[in-house]
Write a protein that holds these residues in place. Structure first.
Motif, mmCIF file in Angstrom:
data_model
loop_
_atom_site.group_PDB
_atom_site.id
_atom_site.type_symbol
_atom_site.label_atom_id
_atom_site.label_comp_id
_atom_site.label_asym_id
_atom_site.label_seq_id
_atom_site.Cartn_x
_atom_site.Cartn_y
_atom_site.Cartn_z
ATOM 1 N N GLU A 288 0.703 -1.205 0.124
ATOM 2 C CA GLU A 288 0.036 0.021 0.017
ATOM 3 C C GLU A 288 0.829 1.316 -0.147
ATOM 4 N N ILE A 289 2.016 1.316 0.719
ATOM 5 C CA ILE A 289 2.762 2.368 0.847
ATOM 6 C C ILE A 289 3.626 2.759 -0.565
ATOM 7 N N ILE A 290 4.147 1.537 -1.247
ATOM 8 C CA ILE A 290 4.654 1.524 -2.625
ATOM 9 C C ILE A 290 3.473 2.331 -3.530
ATOM 10 N N GLY A 291 2.033 1.766 -3.254
ATOM 11 C CA GLY A 291 1.197 2.306 -4.186
ATOM 12 C C GLY A 291 0.904 3.658 -4.249
ATOM 13 N N TYR A 341 7.117 13.184 -3.978
ATOM 14 C CA TYR A 341 8.575 12.544 -4.368
ATOM 15 C C TYR A 341 8.111 11.489 -5.348
ATOM 16 N N VAL A 342 8.911 11.604 -6.395
ATOM 17 C CA VAL A 342 8.567 10.740 -7.518
ATOM 18 C C VAL A 342 9.368 9.454 -7.491
ATOM 19 N N LYS A 343 8.804 8.411 -7.256
ATOM 20 C CA LYS A 343 9.608 7.026 -6.965
ATOM 21 C C LYS A 343 10.221 6.782 -8.425
ATOM 22 N N SER A 344 11.398 6.433 -8.586
ATOM 23 C CA SER A 344 12.165 5.917 -9.861
ATOM 24 C C SER A 344 13.219 5.259 -9.633
ATOM 25 N N GLN A 345 13.305 4.377 -10.687
ATOM 26 C CA GLN A 345 14.450 3.423 -10.701
ATOM 27 C C GLN A 345 15.819 4.387 -11.357
ATOM 28 N N PRO A 354 17.031 -3.008 -28.516
ATOM 29 C CA PRO A 354 16.188 -2.604 -29.362
ATOM 30 C C PRO A 354 14.956 -1.942 -28.717
ATOM 31 N N VAL A 355 14.594 -2.459 -27.429
ATOM 32 C CA VAL A 355 13.619 -2.049 -26.476
ATOM 33 C C VAL A 355 14.225 -1.160 -25.653
ATOM 34 N N LYS A 356 13.960 0.201 -25.452
ATOM 35 C CA LYS A 356 14.634 1.109 -24.637
ATOM 36 C C LYS A 356 13.900 1.189 -23.223
ATOM 37 N N THR A 357 14.813 1.280 -22.112
ATOM 38 C CA THR A 357 14.250 1.047 -20.965
ATOM 39 C C THR A 357 13.714 2.754 -20.510
ATOM 40 N N LEU A 358 12.835 2.945 -20.037
ATOM 41 C CA LEU A 358 12.284 4.175 -19.394
ATOM 42 C C LEU A 358 12.177 3.994 -17.712
ATOM 43 N N VAL A 359 12.255 5.063 -17.219
ATOM 44 C CA VAL A 359 12.269 4.991 -15.576
ATOM 45 C C VAL A 359 11.534 6.416 -15.468
ATOM 46 N N ALA A 360 11.172 6.813 -14.185
ATOM 47 C CA ALA A 360 10.432 7.881 -13.947
ATOM 48 C C ALA A 360 11.096 9.077 -14.300
ATOM 49 N N ASP A 408 8.934 -0.351 -16.131
ATOM 50 C CA ASP A 408 8.550 -1.104 -14.774
ATOM 51 C C ASP A 408 7.618 -0.235 -13.939
ATOM 52 N N ALA A 409 6.307 -0.347 -14.264
ATOM 53 C CA ALA A 409 5.314 0.352 -13.585
ATOM 54 C C ALA A 409 5.262 0.080 -12.040
ATOM 55 N N THR A 410 5.597 -0.662 -11.452
ATOM 56 C CA THR A 410 5.724 -1.057 -10.098
ATOM 57 C C THR A 410 6.917 -0.305 -9.482
ATOM 58 N N ALA A 411 7.918 0.064 -10.077
ATOM 59 C CA ALA A 411 9.071 0.682 -9.553
ATOM 60 C C ALA A 411 9.251 2.182 -9.895
ATOM 61 N N ASN A 412 8.216 2.737 -10.542
ATOM 62 C CA ASN A 412 8.452 4.043 -11.305
ATOM 63 C C ASN A 412 7.091 4.688 -11.304
ATOM 64 N N GLN A 413 7.030 5.816 -10.458
ATOM 65 C CA GLN A 413 5.810 6.620 -10.750
ATOM 66 C C GLN A 413 5.861 7.386 -11.929
ATOM 67 N N ILE A 414 4.699 7.100 -12.592
ATOM 68 C CA ILE A 414 4.333 7.514 -14.078
ATOM 69 C C ILE A 414 2.825 8.012 -13.920
ATOM 70 N N ASP A 415 2.594 9.240 -14.439
ATOM 71 C CA ASP A 415 1.393 9.698 -14.471
ATOM 72 C C ASP A 415 0.775 9.245 -15.665
ATOM 73 N N GLU A 416 0.294 7.680 -15.418
ATOM 74 C CA GLU A 416 -0.652 7.231 -16.664
ATOM 75 C C GLU A 416 -1.638 6.361 -16.045
ATOM 76 N N GLN A 417 -2.860 6.082 -16.572
ATOM 77 C CA GLN A 417 -3.828 5.193 -16.099
ATOM 78 C C GLN A 417 -3.267 3.918 -16.476
ATOM 79 N N VAL A 418 -2.729 3.186 -15.489
ATOM 80 C CA VAL A 418 -2.461 1.887 -15.845
ATOM 81 C C VAL A 418 -3.031 0.902 -14.599
ATOM 82 N N SER A 419 -4.022 -0.021 -15.092
ATOM 83 C CA SER A 419 -4.806 -0.795 -14.003
ATOM 84 C C SER A 419 -4.493 -2.278 -14.157
ATOM 85 N N SER A 420 -3.880 -2.709 -15.028
ATOM 86 C CA SER A 420 -3.505 -4.174 -15.293
ATOM 87 C C SER A 420 -2.319 -4.064 -16.119
#
Length: 525
Positions: A288-291, A341-345, A354-360, A408-420
């Motif tokens: 919950e805290i991570i959320g 506080y913005v959580k980010s890797q 070929p696939v770029k890695t984005l973080v917050a 990784d949506a669990t480790a980075n706080q991104i302002d996007e509507q991701v529910s699954s």
């Protein structure tokens, strides 16, 4: 899951009721008849896709099993609100899960359940709400309860206050309400006295004229400034303050618990008008805290939850957890100087695949560019299956003007509507976005990307073929746009009127033509 699903079909009168793991499965056709036969019922309105409902399910089922094994008259039931519109509207279900307590005593007037979500707490709540009377204790039992509980005690008889205290004993799980009946256990008290025994201050005589009066008195006097978190007290405090502050650490470690609580107690001294203060165990509430935005790797930490559903805040974990820093951070919630506080890797040092890695911290790097972004969770099985498909897509589109990326949506706080997970969005680089809803194959993803990309400019050439290529590409692009519009219209018609096989054949034919045009369009680009 290891749980054995036990389903029993009960025929009661003229209606049938199914049970799953001792939980009654209700629907519009049997709800009223079933309820009319129950003395006490707890009913959950859920949606199959709801994560909170899925988390609750094993606790709800285990509570139902324990009560059934004890022969309790308390029954637990559930309703799929997505399939029973009439019940959803009748009970005003707007979010999931919504849990209602209904009793014959109160003519089944629904009471919203806002209690615990785990087995011991659910069970205690429903059992308390069936109390026929206030618990009777003697002097020794009262003394034992006072050692670690907030206690409200009625001495002797007070008929005008008895029913209010009985309601309190059912409703309030933070305060133990008792009745000292025997005059030899009164001590210095007289018959009719009502005494509050807090854990943090001296006993107080209680006078009230209504339940609202009593609740207000208890709110101001029964609780310490800093309390162990529980859902019921949190929901009671939140409407009274601007923010609830929740401190978290491994409180099974006594020294860590003392550091956390003493820091909060110091800060809380002159701030309780605007803030409620809680602490809890990181081993219990970390997800919950991570959320809310904490990293999950730095302890102790804090989160702030506002009244009214505004923005939540996570403590700036780059700051040492001192009384001064915590006080400044909390005060900043009111004057606006505290920022989220913005959580980010960390930004990856080598990101040449070929696939770029984005973080917050580097998510804004795709601004101004077309980009396809996959939001995933490391533990998600569907995400693992998609991984080689997504990489193959990136390799196939390497010569196109688009960034293929993942986060990784669990480790980075991104302002996007991701529910699954996984969730994929195409961003056009100018503020527009489209969510991918197709099959997770290389071809379907490629079709999706190509259809979103703007046509690439054709450089004029003296060769006679350049004009032909440009004209052909433009023609195919127009045909593709037209067939996609036709397909969308046919799909809408079929969805609205549910045509039979004839239209389905036409739709499939147009769908195949669309795919051919998409492939031709991709080659021409």
């Amino acid at each position: 899951s290891g749980l054995v699903l036990f389903i029993a079909l009960l025929i009661v009168g003229s209606y049938a009721v199914t049970q799953e793991d001792s939980v009654y499965v209700l629907e519009t056709s049997n709800f009223s008849e079933w309820l009319a036969e129950q003395e006490f019922a707890l009913v959950e309105f859920y949606a199959p896709w709801c994560g909170h409902c899925q988390n609750l399910a094993p606790h709800y089922e285990e509570t139902a099993k324990e009560l059934a094994a004890e022969g309790s008259s308390i029954k637990l039931a559930k309703v799929d609100a997505t399939e029973n519109n009439g019940l959803r509207e009748r009970f005003e279900v707007h979010g999931y899960p919504k849990i209602l307590w209904l009793t014959k005593e109160k003519n089944y007037e629904p009471v919203v359940y806002a209690g615990p979500r785990q087995v011991p707490g659910i069970k205690e709540w429903v059992v308390r709400h069936t109390y026929p009377d206030i618990r009777v204790v003697n002097a020794k039992e009262l003394e034992d309860l006072r050692k670690d509980s907030i206690v409200l005690a009625l001495y002797g008889e007070n008929s005008s206050k008895h029913s209010t205290l009985l309601d309190l004993s059912r409703d309030n799980m933070d305060i133990v309400t008792v009745h000292v009946k025997d005059s030899k256990d009164f001590g210095a008290q007289r018959s009719g006295d009502i005494m509050l025994y807090p854990t943090h201050r001296e006993p107080m005589n209680v006078l009230f004229s209504s339940r609202a009066d009593l609740d207000s008195f208890l709110m101001n006097n029964a609780y310490p400034d800093v309390s162990r978190f529980n859902r019921e007290h949190f929901l009671r405090i939140l409407p009274q303050v601007r923010y609830c502050i929740i401190g978290v650490d491994d409180i099974l470690n006594e020294s860590k618990k003392k550091h956390l609580t003493s820091t909060l107690e110091e800060v809380a001294k002159d701030r309780t008008n605007n803030f409620g203060f809680f602490y809890d165990d990181s081993n219990k509430v970390m997800s919950e805290i991570i959320g809310i935005g904490a990293s999950g790797t730095v302890l102790p930490t804090l989160v702030a939850v506002p009244d009214g559903g505004g923005q939540t805040f996570a403590y700036d974990e780059s700051l040492p957890f001192t009384k001064e820093n915590v006080a400044k951070w909390i005060d900043g919630l009111l004057d606006g100087t505290t920022k989220q506080y913005v959580k980010s890797q960390p930004i990856p040092e080598n990101d040449n695949g070929p696939v770029k890695t984005l973080v917050a911290k580097n998510f804004d790097s795709i601004k101004g560019k077309p980009a396809l972004v996959k939001y995933y969770a490391p533990w998600c099985g569907h995400c693992k299956v998609l991984e080689p498909i997504y990489r193959a897509l990136a390799e196939k589109l390497a010569d196109k003007n688009i960034v293929i990326a993942e986060v990784d949506a669990t480790a980075n706080q991104i302002d996007e509507q991701v529910s699954s997970y996984p969730t994929i969005f195409y961003y056009d680089g100018f503020g527009g976005k489209v969510k991918f809803e197709g099959d997770r194959t290389v071809d379907e993803l490629e079709y999706f990307v190509i259809s979103q990309l703007p046509p690439e400019p054709v450089v004029a050439s003296k060769s006679s073929g350049s004009s032909s290529v440009s004209s052909s590409s433009s023609s195919i692009h127009r045909q593709l746009a037209l067939t996609m519009d036709i397909l969308d219209g046919l799909d809408r018609l079929n969805e609205k009127y549910d045509f039979e096989d004839e239209l389905a054949i036409v739709i499939e034919s147009v769908r195949l033509q669309t795919k051919k045009l998409r492939m031709e369009n991709a080659r021409m680009r």
